[in-house]
Design an enzyme around this catalytic site. Structure first.
Site, mmCIF file in Angstrom:
data_model
loop_
_atom_site.group_PDB
_atom_site.id
_atom_site.type_symbol
_atom_site.label_atom_id
_atom_site.label_comp_id
_atom_site.label_asym_id
_atom_site.label_seq_id
_atom_site.Cartn_x
_atom_site.Cartn_y
_atom_site.Cartn_z
ATOM 1 C CG ASP A 78 -4.845 -0.878 0.844
ATOM 2 O OD1 ASP A 78 -4.977 -0.922 2.065
ATOM 3 O OD2 ASP A 78 -3.893 -0.302 0.290
ATOM 4 C CB CYS A 119 -0.740 -6.467 1.342
ATOM 5 S SG CYS A 119 -1.374 -7.982 0.591
ATOM 6 C CG ASP A 120 -1.293 -2.294 -0.804
ATOM 7 O OD1 ASP A 120 -1.038 -3.397 -1.301
ATOM 8 O OD2 ASP A 120 -2.049 -1.496 -1.329
ATOM 9 C CE LYS A 121 -1.528 0.583 2.716
ATOM 10 N NZ LYS A 121 -1.975 0.330 1.339
ATOM 11 C CB CYS A 192 -4.192 -7.976 -5.935
ATOM 12 S SG CYS A 192 -5.485 -8.034 -4.684
ATOM 13 C CD GLU A 445 -4.152 1.981 -2.282
ATOM 14 O OE1 GLU A 445 -4.987 1.122 -2.630
ATOM 15 O OE2 GLU A 445 -2.943 1.751 -2.200
ATOM 16 C CB SER A 471 -5.804 1.158 -6.013
ATOM 17 O OG SER A 471 -5.395 -0.160 -6.291
#
Length: 555
Positions: A78, A119-121, A192, A445, A471
């Site tokens: 992202d 990460c994220d998704k 991150c 985001e 984000s």
């Protein structure tokens, strides 16, 4: 064993022949098959080391008596996809990942699965696919990145770089200072370093029962993380032999309540709401936004991590990790369902017994909570009839309630240009619309516009509302996920520059000061904004995506 349907009996001789072509021996074929669902790629810093993680895990699976079989899935970074059209593919990638997991587990036969996301998704996508297939599954993420540091000791993360861009544009720092921040903020492999979406989701897998303790906070580069990966591998083989527990045994309404409660306690990313609602949908668990507010009201916010404070995931681990947060929140009557089972074979109560807070400056005890209610809030009103989300833990005290004129932008790109050009002033309410699941499409985001607001010193003077999302690195008075979105005819699509917008986070309210008559009159002339979409995948996604109040799942 579940894998017997592809390898047992004389009829499966052709199948076994193909297995031998991959290098399997008789002994390999006889053992439980353990799927290694890996999201390694060389684009995402949180994933760049996962090929080595998979090697370690596969070796340990073999030692424990299983046969590891690795396959890989796509992933979007992202931070790199941010602020250009690539970000439109980020949320849709969650559905691709879920479909890919379902495809691999359905087309082949595995006795258990180890998911290696970061990460994220990727995390929720893997969970969604695992729930569809209901094969015993355990998660073992790649771990968070260490925080960055300047030579003077200033602690940095990715958000520091975005905000530095706005400070440079405003003439507050030099080009050399911007480069110094850029080069120091992200020191190596890992997701991150703050409580952004990736780490929030990895933490919540612990709470929901799909991973062992430490999944969310053990640093990617630590020796403790290596032991964690090995322990996960051994447990996966045990689960294969026992044929459980399975994802649908663990992801119950009570477990989802627990996930939201700890999300509130740790001040997680607003994206966790979107993803956890989607997970509930795949688990067949009815869940709505009002229930989230009920949990928020009874759950104290006892931890703030970057972007809401100076602390990072390495500090959370040092302070006792998510287990310490669970243990502390369990002292609030009715806050958690501690009898919920986990992949460890133990209940949440057994798993976190005695996990005391080790650093009360990072994880506060209950009597020193940041607030008596949670770090996320759901706002309703004529602007958000089906709900909207704000990361309350990241909002300045002066902006917990605000009223001001709307400054409208039809896209994130337009907003970035306008904010950097000085079109936003103290007291304004920035409106970014047509960025929802359908309107974006893809609900990208938006860290850049919020960072630019912060970088210009307007973080405690300006609010931002959107039918898009933010984000996990975003902080400030930023209200997203407004449902219904503009593309569905939601009121956010009818707003005009200068309309007065008012919200109150304590009252969970978001309103436009417009009469019903005025709204009806505007609706007569409303037409959805038409965007040219040059991607066949995004066109399909736009047709099928629900709005954020349902987790933006495909219909």
């Amino acid at each position: 064993m579940l894998s017997d349907r592809t390898k047992a009996g004389f009829e499966r001789a052709p199948h076994r022949s193909l297995m031998r072509a991959t290098g399997m021996t008789d002994e390999d074929i006889e053992r439980p098959f353990i799927a290694i669902c890996n999201s390694f790629n060389e684009v995402i810093p949180g994933h760049v080391h996962l090929h080595e993680v998979a090697k370690l895990i596969k070796e340990e699976v073999r030692k424990a008596g299983g046969t590891p079989v690795e396959f890989n899935l796509p992933g979007v970074c992202d931070g790199i996809a941010m602020a250009h059209k690539g970000m439109k593919f980020s949320l849709p990638s969650r559905e691709l990942i879920a479909d890919s997991v379902e495809t691999m587990l359905s087309a082949h036969a595995f006795d258990a699965m180890i998911c290696i996301p970061n990460c994220d998704k990727i995390v929720p996508g893997m969970i969604m696919g695992a729930l569809r297939c209901n094969v015993p599954t355990i998660f073992s993420s790649g771990g968070p990145m260490a925080a960055g540091r300047l030579a003077d000791g200033t602690v940095l993360d990715l958000n520091s770089v975005f905000e530095a861009v706005a400070r440079y544009k405003a003439g507050k720092i030099s080009g050399g200072e911007l480069r110094e921040i850029e080069c120091a903020a992200c020191p190596g492999a890992g997701s991150c370093s703050g409580m952004f979406t990736a780490n929030s989701m990895n933490c919540l897998t612990e709470v929901i029962g799909l991973s062992l303790p430490g999944n969310g906070s053990l640093l990617a580069t630590s020796e403790e993380r290596k032991e964690f990966w090995k322990e996960t591998a051994r447990r996966a083989v045990e689960m294969a032999k026992a044929e459980g527990p399975r994802p649908r045994d663990l992801v119950t309404q009570d477990a989802i309540d627990n996930a939201f409660a700890i999300d509130m306690a740790m001040g997680g990313s607003s994206n966790t709401v979107l993803h956890t609602l989607a997970i509930a949908h795949e688990a067949g668990v009815p869940y709505d936004m009002n229930r989230i507010n009920e949990i928020s009201r009874r759950t104290p916010n006892i931890c703030k991590v970057a972007p809401s404070s100076r602390f990072h995931m390495e500090d959370v681990q040092r302070a006792g990790g998510i287990s310490a947060i669970i243990h502390e929140i369990s002292k609030v009557p009715g806050a958690l369902h501690m009898e919920c089972r986990t992949v460890s074979g133990k209940t949440l109560a057994e798993l976190t017994d005695g996990c005391e807070i080790l650093d009360p400056t990072v994880i506060h005890p209950l009597d020193q909570a940041y607030s008596p209610d949670g770090g996320l809030a759901v706002l309703f009103g004529n602007l958000a009839a089906e709900g909207s989300i704000v990361k309350k833990a990241g909002v300045h005290p002066d902006m917990m309630a605000h009223k001001g004129p709307a400054v409208i932008f039809e896209s994130q790109e337009e907003a970035c240009e306008g904010i950097l050009a000085g079109k936003v002033k103290a007291g304004d309410v920035v409106v970014i619309r047509n960025e929802g699941p359908k309107g974006g499409p893809g609900m990208q985001e938006m860290l850049a516009p919020t960072s630019y607001i912060m970088g210009q010193g307007l973080g405690a003077k300006v609010a931002l509302i959107t039918d898009g999302r933010f984000s996990g690195a975003t902080h400030g008075a930023c209200i997203g996920h407004i449902s219904p979105e503009a593309a569905e005819g939601g009121l956010i699509g009818l707003l005009r520059n200068g309309d007065i917008i008012e919200y109150s986070i304590p009252e969970r309210r978001l309103e436009a000061h417009l009469s019903e008559e005025e709204i009806a009159e505007r609706r007569k002339n409303w037409k959805p904004v038409h965007k040219e979409i040059d991607s066949s995948w995004l066109r399909r996604y736009q047709r099928l995506a629900g709005n954020a109040s349902s987790g933006a799942v495909l219909k």
